[in-house]
Design a protein around this motif. Structure first.
Motif, PDB file in Angstrom:
ATOM      1  N   THR A 198      92.473  58.195  -1.681  1.00 44.38           N
ATOM      2  CA  THR A 198      92.334  59.609  -1.325  1.00 44.38           C
ATOM      3  C   THR A 198      93.006  59.896   0.003  1.00 44.38           C
ATOM      4  O   THR A 198      93.707  60.906   0.161  1.00 44.38           O
ATOM      5  CB  THR A 198      90.839  59.996  -1.235  1.00 44.38           C
TER       6      THR A 198
ATOM      7  N   SER B  97      84.368  60.407   3.389  1.00 44.37           N
ATOM      8  CA  SER B  97      84.946  61.360   2.437  1.00 44.37           C
ATOM      9  C   SER B  97      85.107  62.737   3.071  1.00 44.37           C
ATOM     10  O   SER B  97      86.145  63.396   2.905  1.00 44.37           O
ATOM     11  CB  SER B  97      84.055  61.446   1.193  1.00 44.37           C
TER      12      SER B  97
ATOM     13  N   GLU C 157      89.871  71.018  -1.237  1.00 44.36           N
ATOM     14  CA  GLU C 157      88.862  70.167  -1.876  1.00 44.36           C
ATOM     15  C   GLU C 157      87.505  70.846  -1.753  1.00 44.36           C
ATOM     16  O   GLU C 157      87.160  71.380  -0.714  1.00 44.36           O
ATOM     17  CB  GLU C 157      88.795  68.784  -1.202  1.00 44.36           C
TER      18      GLU C 157
END
Length: 302
Positions: free
Chosen positions: A163, A197, A254
């Protein structure tokens, strides 16, 4: 015996009798007062105990009402978060069904990537919602164990490296390779995965995310920092509150759920630590949390 002596003796007997009666009455009155006072004291104690119990019940009732209000609002927020990716996925599928033949391969790949994002957002939301549900129902047990902190951090970094690579973000790890901690490994993995994240999500392409550690007394402080978009003071106050569950999109649009940070706080607390956040708009954000440090016994040869 003279009459005078006889009268004095009788008078003394009468006076003694009267004094005895008065003394007896005094004793009875004093005993009655003592008993009445004791009963009154018992009653007062019972009244105070009932008042305290009533106050506790009132506090509990207010807390339950607040919890129910918060959960109702939380469910409303989660429903809204579900609606976003589901609407996107539905819209993309409808477009594909109507105009699939008119799209090029590259356009179809873009559609596929967008659909993949929507599905992953839904999966992340479901995962966090499941964890939160388990936590609230006490199904998640706190099972601390001793492990090397760096190993878990590098495992988490490797998991999220693809990612970060897609956004050309560099992940720097500055953690003592031999430090051991005593914490629930699964909870720690969840915390690190969520914080890392989020750092990647809110960092622009070409940015940097750092994971560091330092020992403080009997604890290890772990920090996850980024040089991304930052968080306003208004939003900072909402991050760990279930009745707000603030969400925002990342730098590449996102989606976020907001539930992850609430769980992070709960899991950090279960491991005896606290979580803190520092941030400035356009300067980046740092999340810090502590876990118990394990000292290794060293044998010294004499």
């Amino acid at each position: 015996m003279s009459l005078l002596n006889y009268i004095l003796i009788v008078f003394f007997i009468i006076i003694s009798g009267i004094a005895g009666v008065y003394y007896r009455l005094y004793i009875l009155k004093k005993k009655a007062y003592f008993l009445r006072t004791r009963e009154n004291t018992k009653i007062l104690v019972q009244i105070k105990a009932l008042k305290k119990a009533n106050d506790r019940l009132e506090i509990s009732r207010n807390e339950l009402q607040e919890i129910n209000r918060n959960k109702d609002k939380f469910i409303s927020i989660i429903s809204h978060d579900f609606r976003g990716p589901l609407n996107s996925l539905t819209a993309l599928l409808q477009i594909l069904m109507k105009y699939a033949e008119s799209f090029s391969k590259d356009e179809l790949k873009d559609f596929g990537r967008n659909m993949d994002k929507s599905v992953h957002n839904l999966l992340d939301l479901l995962e966090n919602l499941f964890k939160w549900s388990q936590s609230q129902s006490k199904q998640i047990e706190h099972r601390p164990e001793v492990f090397v902190l760096a190993e878990l951090i590098y495992k988490t970094v490797n998991l999220l490296e693809p990612t970060a690579h897609n956004k050309n973000i560099l992940i720097q790890v500055e953690v003592d390779p031999i430090i051991k901690v005593n914490a629930d490994k699964h909870m720690m993995s969840f915390i690190l995965r969520n914080l890392l994240s989020n750092a990647i999500k809110f960092t622009h392409k070409g940015g940097v995310v750092r994971i560091t550690s330092q020992t403080k007394n009997n604890e290890v402080e772990i920090a996850v920092s980024d040089n991304g978009v930052g968080i306003s003071k208004e939003v900072l106050s909402k991050l760990f509150r279930i009745n707000t569950c603030f969400t925002s999109n990342g730098t590449e649009n996102e989606m976020g759920t907001g539930l992850g940070l609430i769980l992070c706080q709960e899991f950090v607390q279960k491991n005896g630590g606290i979580i803190q956040v520092e941030s400035e708009l356009k300067q980046g954000t740092t999340f810090r949390f502590c876990v118990p440090l394990v000292y290794e016994e060293v044998e010294v040869e004499l």
